[in-house]
Design a protein around this motif. Sequence first.
Motif, PDB file in Angstrom:
ATOM      1  N   ALA A 116      36.467  36.339  37.491  1.00 42.92           N
ATOM      2  CA  ALA A 116      37.046  36.885  36.268  1.00 42.92           C
ATOM      3  C   ALA A 116      36.891  38.398  36.205  1.00 42.92           C
ATOM      4  CB  ALA A 116      36.394  36.235  35.048  1.00 42.92           C
ATOM      5  N   ASN A 117      35.715  38.900  36.538  1.00 42.51           N
ATOM      6  CA  ASN A 117      35.485  40.345  36.424  1.00 42.51           C
ATOM      7  C   ASN A 117      36.224  41.131  37.492  1.00 42.51           C
ATOM      8  OD1 ASN A 117      33.356  41.026  34.193  1.00 42.51           O
ATOM      9  ND2 ASN A 117      32.666  39.109  35.109  1.00 42.51           N
ATOM     10  N   VAL A 118      36.320  40.592  38.697  1.00 41.94           N
ATOM     11  CA  VAL A 118      37.104  41.263  39.733  1.00 41.94           C
ATOM     12  C   VAL A 118      38.590  41.256  39.361  1.00 41.94           C
ATOM     13  CG1 VAL A 118      37.893  41.113  42.130  1.00 41.94           C
ATOM     14  CG2 VAL A 118      35.458  40.873  41.596  1.00 41.94           C
ATOM     15  N   THR A 119      39.075  40.123  38.852  1.00 44.27           N
ATOM     16  CA  THR A 119      40.484  40.040  38.437  1.00 44.27           C
ATOM     17  C   THR A 119      40.803  41.079  37.367  1.00 44.27           C
ATOM     18  OG1 THR A 119      40.591  37.677  38.931  1.00 44.27           O
ATOM     19  CG2 THR A 119      42.243  38.547  37.413  1.00 44.27           C
ATOM     20  N   THR A 120      39.934  41.217  36.383  1.00 50.00           N
ATOM     21  CA  THR A 120      40.153  42.200  35.322  1.00 50.00           C
ATOM     22  C   THR A 120      40.225  43.614  35.890  1.00 50.00           C
ATOM     23  OG1 THR A 120      39.244  40.926  33.487  1.00 50.00           O
ATOM     24  CG2 THR A 120      39.018  43.305  33.349  1.00 50.00           C
ATOM     25  N   GLY A 146      37.471  45.210  30.046  1.00 50.62           N
ATOM     26  CA  GLY A 146      36.368  44.911  30.945  1.00 50.62           C
ATOM     27  C   GLY A 146      35.114  44.445  30.212  1.00 50.62           C
ATOM     28  N   HIS A 147      34.779  45.102  29.088  1.00 51.49           N
ATOM     29  CA  HIS A 147      33.592  44.697  28.327  1.00 51.49           C
ATOM     30  C   HIS A 147      33.732  43.264  27.805  1.00 51.49           C
ATOM     31  CE1 HIS A 147      32.535  48.930  28.423  1.00 51.49           C
ATOM     32  NE2 HIS A 147      31.366  48.640  27.893  1.00 51.49           N
ATOM     33  N   THR A 148      34.914  42.940  27.307  1.00 54.34           N
ATOM     34  CA  THR A 148      35.123  41.594  26.785  1.00 54.34           C
ATOM     35  C   THR A 148      35.085  40.567  27.897  1.00 54.34           C
ATOM     36  OG1 THR A 148      36.543  42.590  25.092  1.00 54.34           O
ATOM     37  CG2 THR A 148      36.626  40.199  25.319  1.00 54.34           C
ATOM     38  N   THR A 149      35.591  40.920  29.070  1.00 58.51           N
ATOM     39  CA  THR A 149      35.530  40.007  30.209  1.00 58.51           C
ATOM     40  C   THR A 149      34.087  39.700  30.583  1.00 58.51           C
ATOM     41  OG1 THR A 149      37.629  40.846  31.090  1.00 58.51           O
ATOM     42  CG2 THR A 149      36.204  39.652  32.612  1.00 58.51           C
TER      43      THR A 149
END
Length: 317
Positions: A116-120, A146-149
């Motif tokens: 998820a974080n890499v995708t964002t 990014g923060h919400t992810t």
Amino acid sequence: MRGLTLSATLHGMDSATPDRTRAAGALAAFGVLAAAAAAVLGFVAVGTEAGQRWDDAGRGGVSPWDQPQVFRGANELLDTISVTTLAVLGAAIILLALLRGRPRLAVAAGVVLLGANVTTQVLKEAFDRPDLVLGWATEPGAFPSGHTTVAMSLAMALMIVVPPGIRWSAALGGCAYAAATGIAVIAIDWHRPSEVVGAYLVVVAWTGLTMAALTMMGEGEARAPGRAARGVTLAAAGAAAVFAAVVLGAAARRLDLHQLVIDRTSFAVAIAPSRAQAPAQIVAATALVQRAAMASRAASSPDIVPRDARRHPDRRG
């Protein structure tokens, strides 16, 4: 006797396999729908004039001069989110799964956190935001947040690895953290509403698809945790609860949302769907994961007889 045992085992697996397949299918469909919704939302909010107008109308615009208490509260909450936070809390969540004797759940949590974080970050780098309203310079990509992810992925990972008996409690705490983070980044103008909802959808997409794959494989045999492991597990759960309580308590004291809503009606309207998205998606994901866990347990335990079959023995076969 050996043949009878093998027959009973195969019988139990065959009767439970359709349930596990349906549970995996529901999770996969949920993940695909979330990914499609994120794509559509990104196209409308970033690539159309009407979408940009709606998105910009929902910006909080809180400054340290007009509402210093709200601004400080939002920043204090967002200060809890960083690469270090993701690494430390992510490692703790994965360790929790390993202590429970669930290595596959540990892998699933790691996949959700990393994926998820890499995708964002890839999406933010790949797509800039042209100004279709005023025609000003193109902005660097900010979709998704990014923060919400980070907050949402930690919430989903924790929900995945905890025992089923406390999964809903973990989901509730994670939901509060993710929702508060989404409101905070909108309030101080770091992000627009679509960027927050997009982050939720990216995480949910990874959660659904990852858990669908895990459900099809089965969770595997769990190693019974020893007394020390159970103690560490309880300590980790307690530490997570204390962290959430401290962070959310500090934010609640300083994030005067009531006054903020009064001062900015458009902000109130815009954050309504954002605020509803986090609990709605987390509740749906938790329900599907619980269903998949029950199906996997039934498939791996032939002694577990469906409730309907207990009332009607002739329906077992």
